[in-house]
Design an enzyme around this catalytic site. Structure first.
Site, PDB file in Angstrom:
ATOM      1  N   HIS A 285       0.875  -1.199   0.000  1.00 29.34           N
ATOM      2  CA  HIS A 285       0.000   0.000   0.000  1.00 29.34           C
ATOM      3  C   HIS A 285       0.900   1.234   0.000  1.00 29.34           C
ATOM      4  O   HIS A 285       1.695   1.414  -0.911  1.00 29.34           O
ATOM      5  CB  HIS A 285      -0.922  -0.116   1.230  1.00 29.34           C
ATOM      6  N   HIS A 326      -2.086  -2.373  -9.579  1.00 24.01           N
ATOM      7  CA  HIS A 326      -3.063  -1.775  -8.672  1.00 24.01           C
ATOM      8  C   HIS A 326      -4.300  -2.642  -8.644  1.00 24.01           C
ATOM      9  O   HIS A 326      -4.681  -3.203  -9.666  1.00 24.01           O
ATOM     10  CB  HIS A 326      -3.429  -0.357  -9.156  1.00 24.01           C
ATOM     11  N   ASP A 384       2.780   5.664  -6.910  1.00 21.93           N
ATOM     12  CA  ASP A 384       4.033   5.667  -6.169  1.00 21.93           C
ATOM     13  C   ASP A 384       5.271   5.435  -7.012  1.00 21.93           C
ATOM     14  O   ASP A 384       6.378   5.476  -6.491  1.00 21.93           O
ATOM     15  CB  ASP A 384       3.964   4.616  -5.054  1.00 21.93           C
TER      16      ASP A 384
END
Ligand code: ACO
Length: 450
Positions: A285, A326, A384
């Site tokens: 995460h 994802h 990210d």
């Protein structure tokens, strides 16, 4: 369909959709008992089949580990269309918000559902600035941590401790109390994070400056020292503001669901936010931004990319291409596109055009996107993949990346907590299970155990 009886029993259910486009029929094929499952439509996105009544009607539960196909709540805050790479905050596309808004206005939008009029924004901004300081006793908590404690551990612990400071004054049923909590936590999370950072560095804590805006104040608390003047670089403050906007909310992700679940018990909201910080920390995460930079540093040079990707693709290995993939996006994460573009701008404005990590990340993305392994699994860069490159360019160390994410996501956590607590139909979150352990047996005395 999970049968709530003991393991090994046969499941005997069939679902058909013959009734109408939004009505499904669940049939027990042994007894012939039928019940109607109604689909509920949101304003946009897939319908959800309501299964809440099937335990009462049939004595069964649904089974969906990892919530692959389960909507756990109704929400009006954020919408994602993962197939088409769409992200909307309260209906506004992330691209427009990123181009025109700022983090505090975005936080207001998430909390209140509408963009603020200028007087509403001024009032909100004033209130957030007013609440930035920490109680001195809270600040002393940091002395209890070893210098090399991970900042996420410190932030989670200190946010949880805030419950001890604001417990008697916090009635979850009082909307004004909820509002004060929202302003306090949004205002203080950068201060707590800066205190964790300074503790790691062994530098004196820098008090917040309420004459500075949200991001400039944060950078000042991070980088100012008493020995010399520090002037906030507006480019850095702007880049930070954009990163906070992009991380502010993402509907029912793991940490937000954690905040909702913890909050559904009626616990003190600081404790619920602390649970969210802990959930965010994991590398699957929010911890991915830290892991991406570690991965880029380990790869080292463009020449090593192919070798690294071979390890990722090895069926027997456990290496993942961090910052890729994802649960919801099976297309480009729209936030990744915005951040990649911003990387170019920020690095050139900071005089780091030839930043080797960025060059490596660009090449890695290019190669992975042409690779059959990633194409077949619809793995694209997520938010990210590039955020760590910008944080590094701003002088923020790797261990602080997930803390930066937590600062931003506090806006979303609070909005979801508010939405849930304010809903009169709220119920404690209590999932069920498919039990596969031993059936009932008698205790064996120790001298009779083989
Ligand atoms: N690198 C290599 N292979 C991957 C990756 C990856 N990053 N992500 C998924 N896969 C593969 C899996 O091995 C699996 O392959 P298989 O079908 O051959 O077994 C397939 O793709 C599906 O993967 P799952 O793990 O089942 O997908 P899930 O939706 O459960 O996981 C997750 C999503 C956790 C984000 C995953 O893609 C991942 O671990 N990514 C790397 C970590 C990361 O960047 N996390 C940040 C997410 S964004 C955020 O939280 C802010």
């Amino acid at each position: 369909m999970a049968n709530p009886g003991l393991s090994g029993r046969e499941c005997r259910y069939g679902v058909c959709t013959t009734m109408s486009s939004n009505k499904y029929e669940l049939v027990n094929t042994t007894t012939g008992k039928k019940s109607v499952l109604e689909a509920r439509s949101g304003t946009v996105g897939p319908d959800c089949i309501s299964v809440a009544g099937i335990n009462k009607d049939h004595g069964v539960f649904t089974f969906d580990p990892g919530f692959m196909a389960t909507a756990a709540c109704e929400s009006r805050i954020t919408y994602i269309d993962g197939d088409n790479g769409v992200l909307l905050y309260r209906g506004y596309p992330i691209e427009q918000i990123a181009a025109k808004s700022n983090f505090l206005e975005t936080a207001y939008l998430l909390l209140h559902g509408e963009l603020p009029a200028s007087s509403q924004f001024e009032q909100f901004d004033r209130s957030i600035r007013y609440h930035t300081m920490l109680n001195e006793s809270l600040l002393r908590f940091f002395n209890g941590f070893h210098y090399n404690a991970h900042p996420m551990a410190m932030v989670s612990a200190v946010v949880s401790s805030m419950a001890a400071f604001y417990h008697d004054s916090m009635d979850n049923n009082n909307p004004r109390h909820r509002e004060i909590f929202a302003h306090r936590i949004l205002a203080k999370i950068p201060t707590v994070s800066a205190a964790a950072f300074k503790h790691m560095l062994g530098q004196p804590f820098v008090y917040p400056r309420n004459d500075l805006d949200y991001c400039a104040n944060m950078l000042n608390m991070f980088f100012a020292v008493p020995a010399e003047d520090y002037v906030v670089d507006p480019v850095a403050a702007q880049a930070l503001d954009l990163l906070l906007i992009l991380h502010a909310d993402h509907e029912q992700n793991a940490s937000t669901s954690t905040v909702r679940l913890a909050g559904s018990t009626g616990t003190n909201p600081y404790a619920a936010i602390s649970a969210g910080v802990s959930a965010l920390w994991g590398p699957a995460h929010g911890g991915a931004n830290e892991a991406v930079l570690q991965m880029l540093e380990d790869i080292g040079t463009v020449d090593n990319i192919e070798k690294f990707l071979a390890r990722v693709k090895d069926k027997d290995g456990s290496t993942r291409l961090m910052g890729f993939g994802h649960r919801v996006y099976k297309n480009f994460d729209p936030r990744a596109k915005i951040i990649r573009e911003m990387c170019h701008k920020v690095l050139s404005r900071l005089g780091q055009n030839d930043n080797p990590l960025f060059e490596l990340a660009l090449r890695l993305e290019e190669i992975a996107l042409k690779d059959e392994y990633f194409i077949a699994r619809k793995l694209y860069p997520n938010v990210d993949f590039y955020s760590g490159v910008i944080y590094s360019a701003l002088g923020i160390p790797r261990s602080m990346f997930t803390v930066m994410f937590a600062i931003a996501r506090t806006a979303g956590w609070v909005a979801h907590w508010q939405e849930m607590i304010g809903d009169p139909a709220m119920k404690i979150g209590r999932p069920r299970q498919l039990y596969t352990g031993p059936t009932q047996r008698d205790y064996v005395d120790v001298d009779k155990r083989g």
